[in-house]
Structure formats: structure tokens, C-alpha cells
Design a protein around this motif. Sequence first.
Motif, PDB file in Angstrom:
ATOM      1  N   ALA A  47       0.827  -1.212   0.000  1.00 49.30           N
ATOM      2  CA  ALA A  47       0.000   0.000   0.000  1.00 49.30           C
ATOM      3  C   ALA A  47       0.861   1.262   0.000  1.00 49.30           C
ATOM      4  O   ALA A  47       0.518   2.263  -0.642  1.00 49.30           O
ATOM      5  CB  ALA A  47      -0.938  -0.006   1.206  1.00 49.30           C
ATOM      6  N   ALA A  48       2.000   1.216   0.700  1.00 49.80           N
ATOM      7  CA  ALA A  48       2.902   2.367   0.698  1.00 49.80           C
ATOM      8  C   ALA A  48       3.519   2.540  -0.699  1.00 49.80           C
ATOM      9  O   ALA A  48       3.655   3.669  -1.204  1.00 49.80           O
ATOM     10  CB  ALA A  48       4.000   2.182   1.744  1.00 49.80           C
ATOM     11  N   HIS A  49       3.857   1.416  -1.311  1.00 53.00           N
ATOM     12  CA  HIS A  49       4.379   1.439  -2.682  1.00 53.00           C
ATOM     13  C   HIS A  49       3.351   2.069  -3.619  1.00 53.00           C
ATOM     14  O   HIS A  49       3.662   2.940  -4.429  1.00 53.00           O
ATOM     15  CB  HIS A  49       4.695   0.007  -3.120  1.00 53.00           C
ATOM     16  CG  HIS A  49       5.216  -0.129  -4.515  1.00 53.00           C
ATOM     17  ND1 HIS A  49       4.378  -0.098  -5.616  1.00 53.00           N
ATOM     18  CD2 HIS A  49       6.477  -0.293  -4.995  1.00 53.00           C
ATOM     19  CE1 HIS A  49       5.105  -0.229  -6.709  1.00 53.00           C
ATOM     20  NE2 HIS A  49       6.387  -0.361  -6.358  1.00 53.00           N
ATOM     21  N   ARG A  50       2.110   1.643  -3.461  1.00 55.93           N
ATOM     22  CA  ARG A  50       1.038   2.184  -4.298  1.00 55.93           C
ATOM     23  C   ARG A  50       0.889   3.695  -4.065  1.00 55.93           C
ATOM     24  O   ARG A  50       0.694   4.462  -5.009  1.00 55.93           O
ATOM     25  CB  ARG A  50      -0.272   1.472  -3.945  1.00 55.93           C
ATOM     26  CG  ARG A  50      -1.461   2.003  -4.698  1.00 55.93           C
ATOM     27  CD  ARG A  50      -2.742   1.317  -4.249  1.00 55.93           C
ATOM     28  NE  ARG A  50      -3.856   1.768  -5.061  1.00 55.93           N
ATOM     29  CZ  ARG A  50      -4.952   2.312  -4.556  1.00 55.93           C
ATOM     30  NH1 ARG A  50      -5.083   2.459  -3.259  1.00 55.93           N
ATOM     31  NH2 ARG A  50      -5.906   2.704  -5.360  1.00 55.93           N
ATOM     32  N   ALA A  51       0.987   4.098  -2.786  1.00 56.22           N
ATOM     33  CA  ALA A  51       0.794   5.519  -2.459  1.00 56.22           C
ATOM     34  C   ALA A  51       1.832   6.397  -3.155  1.00 56.22           C
ATOM     35  O   ALA A  51       1.513   7.496  -3.603  1.00 56.22           O
ATOM     36  CB  ALA A  51       0.857   5.722  -0.947  1.00 56.22           C
ATOM     37  N   VAL A  52       3.083   5.912  -3.231  1.00 52.31           N
ATOM     38  CA  VAL A  52       4.110   6.770  -3.827  1.00 52.31           C
ATOM     39  C   VAL A  52       4.242   6.584  -5.334  1.00 52.31           C
ATOM     40  O   VAL A  52       4.841   7.433  -5.997  1.00 52.31           O
ATOM     41  CB  VAL A  52       5.501   6.592  -3.166  1.00 52.31           C
ATOM     42  CG1 VAL A  52       5.459   7.073  -1.727  1.00 52.31           C
ATOM     43  CG2 VAL A  52       5.988   5.164  -3.237  1.00 52.31           C
ATOM     44  N   THR A  53       3.708   5.507  -5.871  1.00 54.74           N
ATOM     45  CA  THR A  53       3.845   5.317  -7.320  1.00 54.74           C
ATOM     46  C   THR A  53       2.608   5.753  -8.092  1.00 54.74           C
ATOM     47  O   THR A  53       2.696   6.054  -9.276  1.00 54.74           O
ATOM     48  CB  THR A  53       4.144   3.842  -7.679  1.00 54.74           C
ATOM     49  OG1 THR A  53       3.177   3.012  -7.047  1.00 54.74           O
ATOM     50  CG2 THR A  53       5.533   3.439  -7.243  1.00 54.74           C
TER      51      THR A  53
ATOM     52  N   VAL B  12       8.383   2.086   5.085  1.00 54.40           N
ATOM     53  CA  VAL B  12       9.707   2.433   4.565  1.00 54.40           C
ATOM     54  C   VAL B  12      10.112   1.429   3.485  1.00 54.40           C
ATOM     55  O   VAL B  12      10.633   1.805   2.428  1.00 54.40           O
ATOM     56  CB  VAL B  12      10.753   2.462   5.704  1.00 54.40           C
ATOM     57  CG1 VAL B  12      12.121   2.826   5.161  1.00 54.40           C
ATOM     58  CG2 VAL B  12      10.333   3.430   6.798  1.00 54.40           C
ATOM     59  N   LEU B  13       9.814   0.164   3.740  1.00 52.69           N
ATOM     60  CA  LEU B  13      10.144  -0.874   2.757  1.00 52.69           C
ATOM     61  C   LEU B  13       9.416  -0.617   1.435  1.00 52.69           C
ATOM     62  O   LEU B  13       9.997  -0.760   0.355  1.00 52.69           O
ATOM     63  CB  LEU B  13       9.786  -2.255   3.311  1.00 52.69           C
ATOM     64  CG  LEU B  13      10.099  -3.442   2.390  1.00 52.69           C
ATOM     65  CD1 LEU B  13      11.589  -3.520   2.084  1.00 52.69           C
ATOM     66  CD2 LEU B  13       9.622  -4.756   3.014  1.00 52.69           C
ATOM     67  N   GLY B  14       8.147  -0.227   1.538  1.00 55.79           N
ATOM     68  CA  GLY B  14       7.382   0.070   0.325  1.00 55.79           C
ATOM     69  C   GLY B  14       8.027   1.183  -0.484  1.00 55.79           C
ATOM     70  O   GLY B  14       8.109   1.119  -1.713  1.00 55.79           O
ATOM     71  N   LEU B  15       8.518   2.213   0.216  1.00 57.21           N
ATOM     72  CA  LEU B  15       9.155   3.332  -0.488  1.00 57.21           C
ATOM     73  C   LEU B  15      10.506   2.938  -1.078  1.00 57.21           C
ATOM     74  O   LEU B  15      10.873   3.364  -2.175  1.00 57.21           O
ATOM     75  CB  LEU B  15       9.324   4.528   0.466  1.00 57.21           C
ATOM     76  CG  LEU B  15       8.182   5.549   0.408  1.00 57.21           C
ATOM     77  CD1 LEU B  15       6.856   4.915   0.800  1.00 57.21           C
ATOM     78  CD2 LEU B  15       8.481   6.754   1.265  1.00 57.21           C
TER      79      LEU B  15
ATOM     80  N   ALA C 103       3.819  -6.047  -6.682  1.00 60.53           N
ATOM     81  CA  ALA C 103       3.831  -7.484  -6.352  1.00 60.53           C
ATOM     82  C   ALA C 103       5.198  -7.899  -5.809  1.00 60.53           C
ATOM     83  O   ALA C 103       5.294  -8.677  -4.850  1.00 60.53           O
ATOM     84  CB  ALA C 103       3.474  -8.308  -7.587  1.00 60.53           C
ATOM     85  N   GLU C 104       6.258  -7.358  -6.413  1.00 62.39           N
ATOM     86  CA  GLU C 104       7.607  -7.677  -5.925  1.00 62.39           C
ATOM     87  C   GLU C 104       7.824  -7.120  -4.519  1.00 62.39           C
ATOM     88  O   GLU C 104       8.457  -7.748  -3.671  1.00 62.39           O
ATOM     89  CB  GLU C 104       8.657  -7.117  -6.894  1.00 62.39           C
ATOM     90  CG  GLU C 104       8.706  -7.879  -8.218  1.00 62.39           C
ATOM     91  CD  GLU C 104       9.563  -7.181  -9.275  1.00 62.39           C
ATOM     92  OE1 GLU C 104      10.180  -7.887 -10.089  1.00 62.39           O
ATOM     93  OE2 GLU C 104       9.604  -5.925  -9.289  1.00 62.39           O
ATOM     94  N   THR C 105       7.277  -5.929  -4.287  1.00 62.53           N
ATOM     95  CA  THR C 105       7.383  -5.310  -2.966  1.00 62.53           C
ATOM     96  C   THR C 105       6.742  -6.204  -1.907  1.00 62.53           C
ATOM     97  O   THR C 105       7.320  -6.462  -0.838  1.00 62.53           O
ATOM     98  CB  THR C 105       6.686  -3.936  -2.992  1.00 62.53           C
ATOM     99  OG1 THR C 105       7.322  -3.132  -3.979  1.00 62.53           O
ATOM    100  CG2 THR C 105       6.757  -3.256  -1.643  1.00 62.53           C
ATOM    101  N   ALA C 106       5.538  -6.679  -2.208  1.00 61.73           N
ATOM    102  CA  ALA C 106       4.847  -7.552  -1.254  1.00 61.73           C
ATOM    103  C   ALA C 106       5.632  -8.847  -1.050  1.00 61.73           C
ATOM    104  O   ALA C 106       5.692  -9.377   0.070  1.00 61.73           O
ATOM    105  CB  ALA C 106       3.437  -7.854  -1.760  1.00 61.73           C
ATOM    106  N   ALA C 107       6.247  -9.336  -2.110  1.00 62.71           N
ATOM    107  CA  ALA C 107       7.031 -10.574  -1.995  1.00 62.71           C
ATOM    108  C   ALA C 107       8.242 -10.373  -1.090  1.00 62.71           C
ATOM    109  O   ALA C 107       8.553 -11.228  -0.252  1.00 62.71           O
ATOM    110  CB  ALA C 107       7.462 -11.051  -3.389  1.00 62.71           C
ATOM    111  N   VAL C 108       8.933  -9.238  -1.247  1.00 62.55           N
ATOM    112  CA  VAL C 108      10.089  -8.942  -0.390  1.00 62.55           C
ATOM    113  C   VAL C 108       9.649  -8.909   1.074  1.00 62.55           C
ATOM    114  O   VAL C 108      10.294  -9.485   1.958  1.00 62.55           O
ATOM    115  CB  VAL C 108      10.737  -7.594  -0.792  1.00 62.55           C
ATOM    116  CG1 VAL C 108      11.761  -7.155   0.250  1.00 62.55           C
ATOM    117  CG2 VAL C 108      11.383  -7.693  -2.170  1.00 62.55           C
ATOM    118  N   ALA C 109       8.521  -8.257   1.327  1.00 60.89           N
ATOM    119  CA  ALA C 109       8.041  -8.114   2.707  1.00 60.89           C
ATOM    120  C   ALA C 109       7.649  -9.463   3.300  1.00 60.89           C
ATOM    121  O   ALA C 109       8.041  -9.811   4.426  1.00 60.89           O
ATOM    122  CB  ALA C 109       6.859  -7.148   2.751  1.00 60.89           C
TER     123      ALA C 109
END
Lengths: 230, 248
Positions: A62-68, A134-137, A147-153
Motif C-alpha cells: 500500500a505504501a508502494h502504491r501511495a508513492v507510485t 519504509v520498505l514500500g518506499l 507485487a515484488e514489494t509484497a514478496a520482499v516483505a
Amino acid sequence: MATSSLLLLLADGRFPAGAHAHSGGLEAAVAAGRVTDLVTLEAFLAGRLATAGLVGAAFAAAAHRAVTSAGSAVRGSTLALLDAELDARTAAPALRTVSRRQGRALLRAGRAIWPEASFDDLPSTPGGAHQPLVLGLLCAAAGLSRAETAAVAAHGTVTGAASAAVRLLGLDPYQVQALLVGLASRCDGTAAEAARAADEPPERLPAAAAPLADIHAEAHATWEVRLFAS
Amino acid sequence: MRAYARLVARADGRGGTVLAELRGETPLLLRQTPGSGRAVTVYVVGGAAGPLAGDDLRLEIDVGPGAAVRVHTVAASVALPGRPDVVSRMAVRAVVHDGGALHWLPEQLVAAAGCAHLAESRVELAAGARLTWRDEVICGRYGEAPGGAVVHTRVDYDGRPLLRQSLAVGPGAPGWAGPAVLGGAPATGSLLVVDPSIPHETAAVEGTLARLPLAGGPATLWTATAADAHTLRDHLDVEVEPLLTKVE
């Protein structure tokens, strides 16, 4: 492919964000006599993946989505709301503190590696922003997909605890790795679920709870001597 | 079965509370019982077995400024299997205004073998509102493995998220009985206490009972796992009784 290498770098436990100092609640579970061998470790990892793993991955996504995808005007307010929503999903103060501390460590790495990235959109919460945000950013700065972000987390929530298990219980590292291989498809499924969930408004993001994670974390925080920070 | 019930409480202007609205339908019937003090007491009387998969039960509670309500249930609610491929659902939506108080103290939810149950609660508290909210889940009847149950709780305080938690047990919840979630305990529960007049507390743990001050408002969550329903209630009751006698 550049993206694959970056994905591997971010998922690597050697990424300099201090992950090796945390056991993901395993140290307290071991001390309570609940995790003693490979069988109980597997159950621990499955439960952790379905609870903290899903929630953390959904918030990173969700953080990734917010900044992208959000305009710069609403990025900050969306991230602040995500931070408050994650607080509301983290009942144990010890776990909130740990998540913010891990967020700070990750942010130090992120600022040094991607100085041009917009980390200033993160909320100026006392103690720093929560680690999944922070991870998302960071993942967004590296050009990873949601999807890759969620996989890393999701990956991080099980591998950290698994490597801690080798140190805490003296388990055979080959057997622990085999266990992680066995969990891989479930980990992928959790990441996919988290990435989908990130389309929901923040209040509807996953909130999977684990009573013992809260109880163990507060017990662990009172110890004077411990091998892991959490 | 589908049922809708609604409870609206208002201050009566003389330090007490009146029920401006109290209606329900089988199997979700509401009965006011005589009580003393400022709060009115309402019991949810199950008019049928269940909930059974396929049931859809909704309860709305509105507590006005200065009003106080206690809600109990007459018996444990036993989620049972019913129609295939559907869930039973109990949705509670509560709003508590400034100076109002809601004490939600139902009996346990028992997730019987084969059930598919979703308990969803959504509580909005104005700044200055008070809340006592108890949730207890028993995983299966005696000696029985439970079906699927999810207890989802969302509480906002003064427009901010205060608590979001979704506890899932049963075959659809990986690792739920394992050492990361319940550690084999068949009973688990929590008690949320929101009260601006109570001084801030620190976290504490005793055995498998923890006191957790929340970040989003003047609130503490007690969370516990236990070997049986009685032990669980003993854990959580120790905390709730002084609050109720002190305040109302």
C-alpha cells in the motif's frame, strides 16, 4: 534483467538494515517452550506468515502504491494514514517500537542508496515510520513492482525468524532451508493476496491478529539479556 | 435466517439513561432488564439455535451523549454448520457519542466443528466516549476441532484508527493453533477498555495475559489465551469488574 537483481538485493538478509538482529518473535516463543524443533518451527512460520507477514506485506504494497500512483499532494497524507492504521493493527507497544526502529534502520540505508527518492513523504511520527512503509518506499525507489514489494516483505517475515531458529535451537540449516522451500508457495500466495489488498482503502487492509505474538513480544521486551532485539 | 436489531440509548436528563429505541427480531431479540445506576442493561436473547451458516444477523447500537449501556447475551453463541459454501455472519455496528459509555460484554463465541462464521464489529467512538468491549472465542466444543471463525474488530476513536484486529481460527487459517498465534490454547479473547479518565498505563504480561496500551487513543487492550473458557473469563474479568463498579 536489472529488476531481478534489485529484487534479490532487497530481499537479501545481508541488506544493511539490521534484520539479522531480529528473530520475529521466535526468541520469546523458544523461551516459552513453544518452538523446540522443525515441526513447531514450521507451525510458527506458517502462523507468522498468515498474520504479521500478510499485514506487513499489505502495508508495504500500500505504501508502494501511495508513492507510485498517488499525486504528490496526497502521498504524505496517505502514508500518515497508513502509519496510523498499522499502529491500530499493532496492539503491543513493544512491536510498535520494534517496527519503527526497523523502519529507521531501513530508512538510513534507503537515503544513502537512493538519495533522490522521496522519503520525505513519510510521516514524521516520533520514533520514525513503520518498517513496512519504509520498505514500500525503498522498493518503489528501486523500481520494483507492487507485487515484488509484497514478496520482499512476506519473504522477510519468514526468513528472519528461520535463520534465528538455526542460532537459537541449533537446528540443521539444511533442514531449516528445506522448510522454507516448502513454505515458498504459501509465501507467494500471501504476497499476492497482500498486493491485491493494497487496492483497498487503508482501513480495509488486512488486520490478521496473533495473540501470542503480542504476549511474547511484551514478555521479551522485559528480558535483561537476549540474543535478538525482538 | 436474517435478523436486524437496533438499540438507541439517550441520557434522560436526570443522570440516567433511557432507551429511545429497542427492537429486534428472531433470533436477535433485545430485552431490557432492571438495573441500578446510570446505565441501562440490555440482554441479547437468542431466539433460535446458531448462528448457522447462512444466517445474517445485524445489530446497531447508538449511545448518545451522557448515556450508558451494558449489553450482555444470555448464553454463549455456538456457531454451527448450515448451508454449504456460505458463512454465518454477525455484524455489530456501534456509535458512542461524547460522554456516552458502551459496555459490550457478551458470552463467548464457540466455533463448533464445521462452522463458517464471521463476526464483524465496527465501533466509532467520539472523543470523550467510553467503551468496554469483550470478545472471546472458544475453538470447538469440548474435545472438538473448530470450524472456521473470523472475529474482526474495527474501532475508531475521535476519527482516528484505534484498533483493527482480525483473529482467524480453524482449517482456513494457516498456523492458527501453532506457536505464533494461539500455541494450542483452545480459548482466546480480548478486552478493550477505552476511557479518557484512566491514566496512561504501561504494558505488562503475566503468563498468557497481556496488558497493551494502544497508540491511537486513551485505550488499553487486554489479550489472553487460556486452556478453557473459565480460565479465559477469569483473566479478563479481573480487569472488567472494577471498571464497571467504579464508573457506572
